[in-house]
Write a protein that holds these residues in place. Structure first.
Motif, mmCIF file in Angstrom:
data_model
loop_
_atom_site.group_PDB
_atom_site.id
_atom_site.type_symbol
_atom_site.label_atom_id
_atom_site.label_comp_id
_atom_site.label_asym_id
_atom_site.label_seq_id
_atom_site.Cartn_x
_atom_site.Cartn_y
_atom_site.Cartn_z
ATOM 1 N N ALA A 323 -27.471 8.589 104.374
ATOM 2 C CA ALA A 323 -26.642 7.838 103.429
ATOM 3 C C ALA A 323 -25.983 6.646 104.116
ATOM 4 N N LEU A 324 -25.530 6.825 105.363
ATOM 5 C CA LEU A 324 -24.905 5.732 106.108
ATOM 6 C C LEU A 324 -25.920 4.652 106.491
ATOM 7 N N ARG A 325 -27.170 5.017 106.641
ATOM 8 C CA ARG A 325 -28.192 4.002 106.909
ATOM 9 C C ARG A 325 -28.348 3.074 105.708
ATOM 10 N N HIS A 326 -28.193 3.632 104.508
ATOM 11 C CA HIS A 326 -28.313 2.816 103.308
ATOM 12 C C HIS A 326 -27.033 2.044 103.008
ATOM 13 N N ARG A 327 -25.903 2.633 103.313
ATOM 14 C CA ARG A 327 -24.612 1.983 103.095
ATOM 15 C C ARG A 327 -23.759 2.254 104.327
ATOM 16 N N PRO A 328 -23.656 1.302 105.261
ATOM 17 C CA PRO A 328 -22.978 1.578 106.537
ATOM 18 C C PRO A 328 -21.469 1.784 106.415
ATOM 19 N N MET A 329 -20.942 1.654 105.217
ATOM 20 C CA MET A 329 -19.535 1.973 104.970
ATOM 21 C C MET A 329 -19.472 2.818 103.698
ATOM 22 N N LEU A 330 -18.904 4.015 103.803
ATOM 23 C CA LEU A 330 -18.937 4.974 102.701
ATOM 24 C C LEU A 330 -17.614 5.715 102.593
ATOM 25 N N SER A 331 -17.205 5.976 101.364
ATOM 26 C CA SER A 331 -16.119 6.925 101.133
ATOM 27 C C SER A 331 -16.741 8.296 100.890
ATOM 28 N N LEU A 332 -15.966 9.335 101.106
ATOM 29 C CA LEU A 332 -16.478 10.686 100.847
ATOM 30 C C LEU A 332 -16.809 10.854 99.366
ATOM 31 N N VAL A 354 -18.580 12.023 113.181
ATOM 32 C CA VAL A 354 -17.432 11.411 113.861
ATOM 33 C C VAL A 354 -17.295 12.001 115.262
ATOM 34 N N SER A 355 -17.393 13.315 115.373
ATOM 35 C CA SER A 355 -17.275 13.978 116.678
ATOM 36 C C SER A 355 -18.390 13.555 117.625
ATOM 37 N N ALA A 356 -19.559 13.244 117.063
ATOM 38 C CA ALA A 356 -20.688 12.808 117.886
ATOM 39 C C ALA A 356 -20.599 11.328 118.248
ATOM 40 N N GLY A 357 -19.589 10.628 117.726
ATOM 41 C CA GLY A 357 -19.417 9.206 118.040
ATOM 42 C C GLY A 357 -20.322 8.290 117.243
ATOM 43 N N ILE A 358 -20.887 8.791 116.157
ATOM 44 C CA ILE A 358 -21.789 7.992 115.333
ATOM 45 C C ILE A 358 -21.031 7.301 114.203
ATOM 46 N N ALA A 359 -20.129 8.028 113.562
ATOM 47 C CA ALA A 359 -19.326 7.480 112.474
ATOM 48 C C ALA A 359 -17.862 7.404 112.908
ATOM 49 N N ARG A 360 -17.094 6.590 112.175
ATOM 50 C CA ARG A 360 -15.658 6.460 112.465
ATOM 51 C C ARG A 360 -14.901 6.337 111.156
ATOM 52 N N GLU A 361 -13.763 7.028 111.077
ATOM 53 C CA GLU A 361 -12.908 6.909 109.894
ATOM 54 C C GLU A 361 -12.133 5.604 109.990
ATOM 55 N N LEU A 362 -12.083 4.854 108.898
ATOM 56 C CA LEU A 362 -11.589 3.493 108.941
ATOM 57 C C LEU A 362 -10.145 3.342 108.489
ATOM 58 N N THR A 363 -9.701 4.180 107.564
ATOM 59 C CA THR A 363 -8.429 3.922 106.890
ATOM 60 C C THR A 363 -7.222 4.567 107.556
ATOM 61 N N GLY A 364 -7.437 5.674 108.288
ATOM 62 C CA GLY A 364 -6.310 6.409 108.843
ATOM 63 C C GLY A 364 -5.552 7.212 107.817
ATOM 64 N N GLN A 365 -6.116 7.356 106.632
ATOM 65 C CA GLN A 365 -5.460 8.102 105.553
ATOM 66 C C GLN A 365 -5.975 9.537 105.507
ATOM 67 N N ARG A 366 -5.205 10.384 104.847
ATOM 68 C CA ARG A 366 -5.654 11.762 104.633
ATOM 69 C C ARG A 366 -6.516 11.877 103.381
ATOM 70 N N ARG A 367 -6.270 10.983 102.433
ATOM 71 C CA ARG A 367 -7.039 10.979 101.186
ATOM 72 C C ARG A 367 -7.785 9.651 101.069
ATOM 73 N N ASN A 368 -8.832 9.665 100.220
ATOM 74 C CA ASN A 368 -9.619 8.449 99.967
ATOM 75 C C ASN A 368 -10.096 7.795 101.274
ATOM 76 N N ARG A 369 -10.558 8.617 102.179
ATOM 77 C CA ARG A 369 -10.977 8.104 103.478
ATOM 78 C C ARG A 369 -12.315 7.363 103.380
ATOM 79 N N VAL A 370 -12.446 6.354 104.218
ATOM 80 C CA VAL A 370 -13.668 5.552 104.284
ATOM 81 C C VAL A 370 -14.211 5.645 105.703
ATOM 82 N N PHE A 371 -15.510 5.852 105.808
ATOM 83 C CA PHE A 371 -16.158 6.002 107.108
ATOM 84 C C PHE A 371 -17.158 4.871 107.320
ATOM 85 N N VAL A 372 -17.306 4.468 108.575
ATOM 86 C CA VAL A 372 -18.192 3.363 108.903
ATOM 87 C C VAL A 372 -19.166 3.783 109.996
ATOM 88 N N TYR A 373 -20.390 3.332 109.858
ATOM 89 C CA TYR A 373 -21.435 3.537 110.860
ATOM 90 C C TYR A 373 -21.311 2.367 111.835
#
Length: 387
Positions: A323-332, A354-373
């Motif tokens: 999914a991240l390959r198709h959209r490098p920025m995604l919300s849950l 995220v633990s593998a260092g592939i994705a990163r959480e962008l917003t720093g929020q607990r809700r409505n989080r967005v992740f980036v490849y």
């Protein structure tokens, strides 16, 4: 080759001033373009590079994946030339309906650019010709929202415009008077479809771009549409099956030279210097796009292997990676919608990336989080920093 001026000056009045507006002669140039020696070799190298770019689909498991990302990169770069401050990340956040970091109007302009290109490509696939009607339709999309939406979207201008300067009297360049626009654009359309001269498509694109920018047929958006014209012309002419050749980064990096060469064509008729610059840009851009595609393939292969090594839960993590390959920025939320995964499953799988260092959480929020490849976005972002 130094010719005489490639047009005539007409005296016209605008904004309370009398100015000399430039009306270009119709294409092709007279005498004919000199395509011999080193210029012929430049043309051959550029054509070969475009051919390699057209075969990029053989490198990727999903060519649409590359097209999605590359078109957005181009939209950002082309809009930056016009002064926007938005980045690729801002655009992707905007498309997620999240708050981008750039001014809203900046991101809307970039989004409009994508809509204009999508519309143009859809019409060409329907068999509609690349013509003035299509350019006006694309302009309506380009200027539909945000800045410029009050400047006659989809209509050739009915008033005088100018380029550079604070007023017509100190402008760097004054395009044709409004009553000349229809005729000059009709002649340009004829040139686009004239096959009698046998002019190579890359040369036709080079000349057509300059002519469009010289006519400046709209009140706003001419630069962006003029750059889109290159990609559409190469696609319609069969050099590219997808619109993957975009010169915005090259023009952004060489803006002073670009503007100087346009001025030299108008004042001295030196089309050859522009063609050399254009063909060098085509070769660099096409080879750069091929290299980007190869780097993405290597990245995806590496990260797929890393994800497979996660162990338990690797299957779901691989679905998230896809999914991240198709959209490098995604919300849950979007991830659950596109993958049909439950929220807990998607959240856990994303956390593994995220633990593998592939994705990163962008917003720093607990809700409505967005992740980036991150690694994917870094490759696409090269050269895309706002001016």
């Amino acid at each position: 080759m130094i010719r005489t001026a490639t047009g005539t000056y007409h005296t016209t009045a605008t904004a309370g001033e009398t100015v000399r507006a430039f009306v270009p002669h119709d294409l092709p140039p007279e005498p004919a373009l000199d395509v011999s020696g080193q210029r012929q070799r430049l043309l051959e190298r550029a054509t070969l590079a475009v051919g390699r770019l057209d075969s990029v689909s053989t490198l990727l498991p999903d060519p649409q994946l590359f097209l999605y990302a590359y078109v957005r990169r181009e939209a950002v770069l082309s809009s930056q030339i016009e002064g926007t401050q938005s980045s690729l990340s801002d655009l992707l956040l905007f498309e997620l309906e999240e708050l981008p970091g750039a001014p809203f109007d900046d991101v809307v302009e970039v989004s409009n650019y994508i809509a204009a290109l999508d519309h143009g490509m859809a019409r060409l696939r329907e068999g509609f010709p690349l013509c003035n009607r299509l350019l006006r339709e694309m302009h309506a999309k380009l200027m539909s929202r945000g800045r410029g939406s009050d400047k006659e979207p989809g209509e050739f201008r009915r008033s005088q415009n100018w380029i550079g300067g604070t007023r017509p009297g100190n402008a760097r360049f004054v395009p044709p008077p409004p009553h000349e626009v229809e005729a000059r654009m009709a002649a340009l359309e004829h040139f686009l479809h004239d096959e009698a001269g046998g002019m190579p498509l890359l040369l036709k694109a080079a000349l057509a771009h300059v002519q469009f920018e010289t006519i400046h047929p709209f009140l706003d958006g001419n630069g962006r549409l003029g750059r889109l014209l290159i990609a559409l012309l190469l696609h319609q002419g069969g050099l590219l099956t997808q619109p993957l050749l975009y010169l915005s980064l090259y023009l952004k990096q060489h803006r002073p030279v670009y503007y100087e060469l346009l001025d030299r064509i108008r004042s001295q008729g030196d089309w050859e210097a522009w063609v050399d610059f254009f063909l060098e840009g085509v070769e660099q851009t096409a080879l750069g796009a091929v290299q980007t595609a190869r780097r993405l393939v290597e990245l995806f292969d590496t990260d797929t292997r890393r994800t497979q090594d996660i162990g338990r839960g690797a299957a779901n993590a691989l679905r998230v990676l896809a999914a991240l390959r198709h959209r490098p920025m995604l919300s849950l939320k979007q991830l659950c919608h596109t993958s049909t995964m439950t929220f807990p499953t998607a959240s856990k799988a994303m956390q593994q990336l995220v633990s593998a260092g592939i994705a990163r959480e962008l917003t720093g929020q607990r809700r409505n989080r967005v992740f980036v490849y991150d690694a994917y976005l870094t490759i696409l972002n090269e050269g895309g920093e706002p001016l």
